[in-house]
Design a protein around this motif. Structure first.
Motif, PDB file in Angstrom:
ATOM      1  N   UNK A  92       0.895  -1.218  -0.140  1.00 31.06           N
ATOM      2  CA  UNK A  92       0.071   0.266  -0.084  1.00 31.06           C
ATOM      3  C   UNK A  92       0.993   1.107   0.188  1.00 31.06           C
ATOM      4  N   UNK A  93       1.991   1.269   0.809  1.00 31.87           N
ATOM      5  CA  UNK A  93       2.982   2.199   0.670  1.00 31.87           C
ATOM      6  C   UNK A  93       3.507   2.583  -0.761  1.00 31.87           C
ATOM      7  N   UNK A  94       3.992   1.721  -1.294  1.00 38.02           N
ATOM      8  CA  UNK A  94       4.354   1.487  -2.715  1.00 38.02           C
ATOM      9  C   UNK A  94       3.370   2.189  -3.739  1.00 38.02           C
ATOM     10  N   UNK A  95       1.971   1.895  -3.449  1.00 38.18           N
ATOM     11  CA  UNK A  95       0.820   2.601  -4.252  1.00 38.18           C
ATOM     12  C   UNK A  95       0.779   4.213  -3.782  1.00 38.18           C
ATOM     13  N   UNK A 125       0.415  -3.290  -6.646  1.00 33.59           N
ATOM     14  CA  UNK A 125       1.688  -3.466  -6.213  1.00 33.59           C
ATOM     15  C   UNK A 125       1.866  -4.849  -5.716  1.00 33.59           C
ATOM     16  N   UNK A 126       2.686  -5.592  -6.071  1.00 31.53           N
ATOM     17  CA  UNK A 126       3.085  -7.074  -5.940  1.00 31.53           C
ATOM     18  C   UNK A 126       4.342  -7.309  -4.923  1.00 31.53           C
ATOM     19  N   UNK A 127       4.443  -8.072  -4.012  1.00 29.14           N
ATOM     20  CA  UNK A 127       5.527  -8.724  -3.461  1.00 29.14           C
ATOM     21  C   UNK A 127       5.713 -10.176  -4.133  1.00 29.14           C
ATOM     22  N   UNK A 128       6.515 -10.602  -4.673  1.00 33.46           N
ATOM     23  CA  UNK A 128       6.695 -11.925  -4.995  1.00 33.46           C
ATOM     24  C   UNK A 128       7.837 -12.687  -4.628  1.00 33.46           C
ATOM     25  N   UNK A 129       7.724 -13.893  -4.396  1.00 28.51           N
ATOM     26  CA  UNK A 129       8.845 -14.896  -4.127  1.00 28.51           C
ATOM     27  C   UNK A 129       8.657 -16.041  -5.052  1.00 28.51           C
ATOM     28  N   UNK A 130       9.787 -16.353  -5.770  1.00 27.96           N
ATOM     29  CA  UNK A 130       9.826 -17.147  -6.914  1.00 27.96           C
ATOM     30  C   UNK A 130      10.605 -18.348  -6.832  1.00 27.96           C
ATOM     31  N   UNK A 147       9.685  -6.872  -5.994  1.00 32.36           N
ATOM     32  CA  UNK A 147       8.842  -5.960  -5.428  1.00 32.36           C
ATOM     33  C   UNK A 147       8.457  -4.928  -6.373  1.00 32.36           C
ATOM     34  N   UNK A 148       7.431  -5.071  -6.951  1.00 35.81           N
ATOM     35  CA  UNK A 148       7.175  -4.239  -8.017  1.00 35.81           C
ATOM     36  C   UNK A 148       5.616  -3.588  -8.032  1.00 35.81           C
ATOM     37  N   UNK A 149       5.434  -2.428  -8.826  1.00 30.03           N
ATOM     38  CA  UNK A 149       4.261  -1.802  -9.217  1.00 30.03           C
ATOM     39  C   UNK A 149       3.978  -1.758 -10.732  1.00 30.03           C
ATOM     40  N   UNK A 150       2.741  -1.781 -10.871  1.00 30.23           N
ATOM     41  CA  UNK A 150       2.337  -1.927 -12.268  1.00 30.23           C
ATOM     42  C   UNK A 150       1.153  -0.716 -12.533  1.00 30.23           C
ATOM     43  N   UNK A 151       0.943  -0.061 -13.737  1.00 32.20           N
ATOM     44  CA  UNK A 151       0.093   0.528 -13.994  1.00 32.20           C
ATOM     45  C   UNK A 151      -0.799   0.201 -15.567  1.00 32.20           C
ATOM     46  N   UNK A 152      -2.132   0.700 -15.601  1.00 35.36           N
ATOM     47  CA  UNK A 152      -2.722   0.188 -16.810  1.00 35.36           C
ATOM     48  C   UNK A 152      -2.044   0.943 -18.124  1.00 35.36           C
ATOM     49  N   UNK A 185       9.671   3.825   6.630  1.00 31.35           N
ATOM     50  CA  UNK A 185       8.266   4.553   6.950  1.00 31.35           C
ATOM     51  C   UNK A 185       8.829   6.209   6.766  1.00 31.35           C
ATOM     52  N   UNK A 186       9.817   6.425   7.338  1.00 33.43           N
ATOM     53  CA  UNK A 186      10.392   7.942   7.322  1.00 33.43           C
ATOM     54  C   UNK A 186      10.592   8.355   5.916  1.00 33.43           C
ATOM     55  N   UNK A 187      11.415   7.378   5.071  1.00 29.78           N
ATOM     56  CA  UNK A 187      11.449   7.743   3.910  1.00 29.78           C
ATOM     57  C   UNK A 187      10.504   7.934   3.080  1.00 29.78           C
ATOM     58  N   UNK A 188       9.495   7.067   3.305  1.00 30.31           N
ATOM     59  CA  UNK A 188       8.164   7.039   2.555  1.00 30.31           C
ATOM     60  C   UNK A 188       7.306   8.468   2.970  1.00 30.31           C
ATOM     61  N   UNK A 189       7.319   8.613   4.050  1.00 30.72           N
ATOM     62  CA  UNK A 189       6.222   9.642   4.690  1.00 30.72           C
ATOM     63  C   UNK A 189       6.976  10.859   4.365  1.00 30.72           C
TER      64      UNK A 189
END
Length: 437
Positions: free
Chosen positions: A51-54, A62-67, A147-152, A269-273
């Motif tokens: 949610x922070x990434x969004x 946004x996705x966090x994946x392990x492969x 860890x990645x985000x996507x957009x339409x 958290x500090x870096x994001x906020x």
């Protein structure tokens, strides 16, 4: 590292990724299994990171994946209909494959024409126009996933957004590593101070950024520790927006790997906020909320956070303190002033956090010192006097005319001499100086 091997089907426009040595590396697969996230239920901690990434990027999902060698499992997937998702996809069909193979970030602002992702089935099937992701590294350097985000639709990502996204990815990787360490400790009945120290050190910036109109230096002095006695001092300096920068110094209560975990939470958290809110008290209040939401014990932290704006006449700034030792300003003439800014510790009192802000200005030649109490409480042992606040102010005043690096080096040498090489607590110092004209 073996590059990804691809072949193009002449009857279609799809690229089919073939198994590569990086993906099937036994040590990497063992690290993924040890992480314990494959085929596990969603968790609030990782969902909060997504949610922070969004919030940071304004992306759609946004996705966090392990492969493993065959699939990318979605530990967290925010922004999609959970009922419509199998929470995994074939690894060969996803750009996440490239994160493992290249061990590098993948930014595709227009997925239709980006040569590295053109043709991946998941992009066309999900109508993805933009993709930005970072690899998740284990403590030993294996890529666990991404860890990645996507957009339409195609869209640009700003430097600030990508830096913050990378920080969140590092926080996710640190959380995975910390969980593994705690599991090993419980199973073996012993603590791993070396691992905790490594995790903590990884959260400190390897080098401070170059800031126009600002002379900066920092130093971190580790305590003499054994067992689980690793503590949680941290500092950071990063760009927020426009000409503004954020400097923070913090100290987590407690010791051991749990303290390192809180340090990681505070760091990202500090870096994001700070990139979202121009008020330092607001940033610390958001940190308090994050600590409360992720509370696993009664740990708390102190922090001093300054938002700085260098300009032609020096530096203007705003400071907020959460129960942290007051910063000091060394004026160009050698005078030293305390920046008084009362505030309560964050994370300590669930329903009651009181924070204020103080404005300050650094003229040319002035400097702001942020520090943790390891320096004022330094002493040669029981029965010996502490270094103390008065001695710190006098020592700082004696550095009149010195640049940032020379100043922190002088402070660290002086306190080491006072303590006769003994260090019962970590000490962090950061000096931010407006250079002389």
């Amino acid at each position: 590292m073996t590059p990804i091997e691809t072949t193009r089907d002449p009857t279609t426009s799809n690229i089919t990724a073939q198994p590569s040595a990086a993906v099937s590396d036994p040590e990497r697969l063992a690290a993924v299994t040890a992480g314990g996230l494959l085929d596990s239920l969603p968790e609030e901690f990782f969902d909060d990171l997504a949610r922070l990434a969004l919030t940071i990027t304004g992306a759609r999902a946004a996705f966090l994946t392990v492969a493993d060698s065959e699939r990318a499992f979605w530990k967290s997937a925010i922004g999609i209909d959970p009922d419509a998702a199998a929470r995994e996809n074939r690894l060969a069909d996803s750009p996440c494959h490239l994160l493992i193979t290249t061990r590098a970030p993948l930014i595709a602002e227009d997925a239709r024409y980006a040569p590295r992702v053109d043709g991946f089935e998941v992009l066309s099937a999900a109508r993805i126009g933009a993709w930005a992701g970072y690899p998740l590294f284990s403590i030993k350097g294996h890529v666990l996933g991404g860890f990645y985000v996507v957009d339409t639709h195609p869209r640009p990502f700003t430097t600030t957004q990508l830096q913050a996204l990378q920080t969140v990815a590092r926080a996710a990787a640190s959380e995975i590593a910390l969980r593994q360490a705690l599991t090993r400790e419980r199973d073996a009945g012993r603590a791993s101070a070396t691992l905790a120290r490594t995790l903590q050190d990884n959260l400190l910036p390897p080098r401070l950024p170059t800031v126009p109109g600002l002379d900066v230096a920092a130093i971190y002095l580790a305590a003499d520790v054994t067992g689980t006695d690793v503590v949680g001092d941290f500092y950071d300096l990063f760009h927020t927006r426009g000409n503004d920068w954020c400097a923070v110094m913090g100290d987590v209560c407690g010791k051991g790997i749990e303290a390192a975990r809180i340090t990681a939470l505070a760091h990202y958290t500090i870096r994001t906020e700070a990139t979202q809110h121009p008020a330092p008290a607001k940033v610390l209040r958001r940190l308090h909320q994050a600590l409360v939401e992720q509370r696993t014990d009664d740990r708390f932290l102190s922090a001093a956070l300054a938002l700085l704006r260098p300009g032609p006449d020096g530096i203007t700034g705003r400071l907020s303190s959460a129960g942290h030792p007051p910063p000091l300003i060394r004026r160009a003439d050698g005078g030293v002033e305390e920046v008084h800014c009362p505030g309560t510790l964050v994370g300590a009192f669930i329903n009651d956090v009181r924070l204020t802000e103080t404005r300050f200005r650094l003229a040319h030649g002035d400097a702001l010192l942020l520090y943790t109490d390891g320096i004022t409480e330094a002493r040669a042992g029981r029965g010996h006097p502490m270094f103390g606040e008065q001695r710190l102010a006098e020592t700082l005043g004696a550095t009149r005319g010195l640049d940032a690096t020379a100043t922190v080096n002088h402070l660290s040498r002086t306190v080491a001499d006072h303590a006769r090489g003994h260090a019962s607590d970590d000490t962090a110092l950061m000096l931010l100086r407006a250079p002389p004209r």
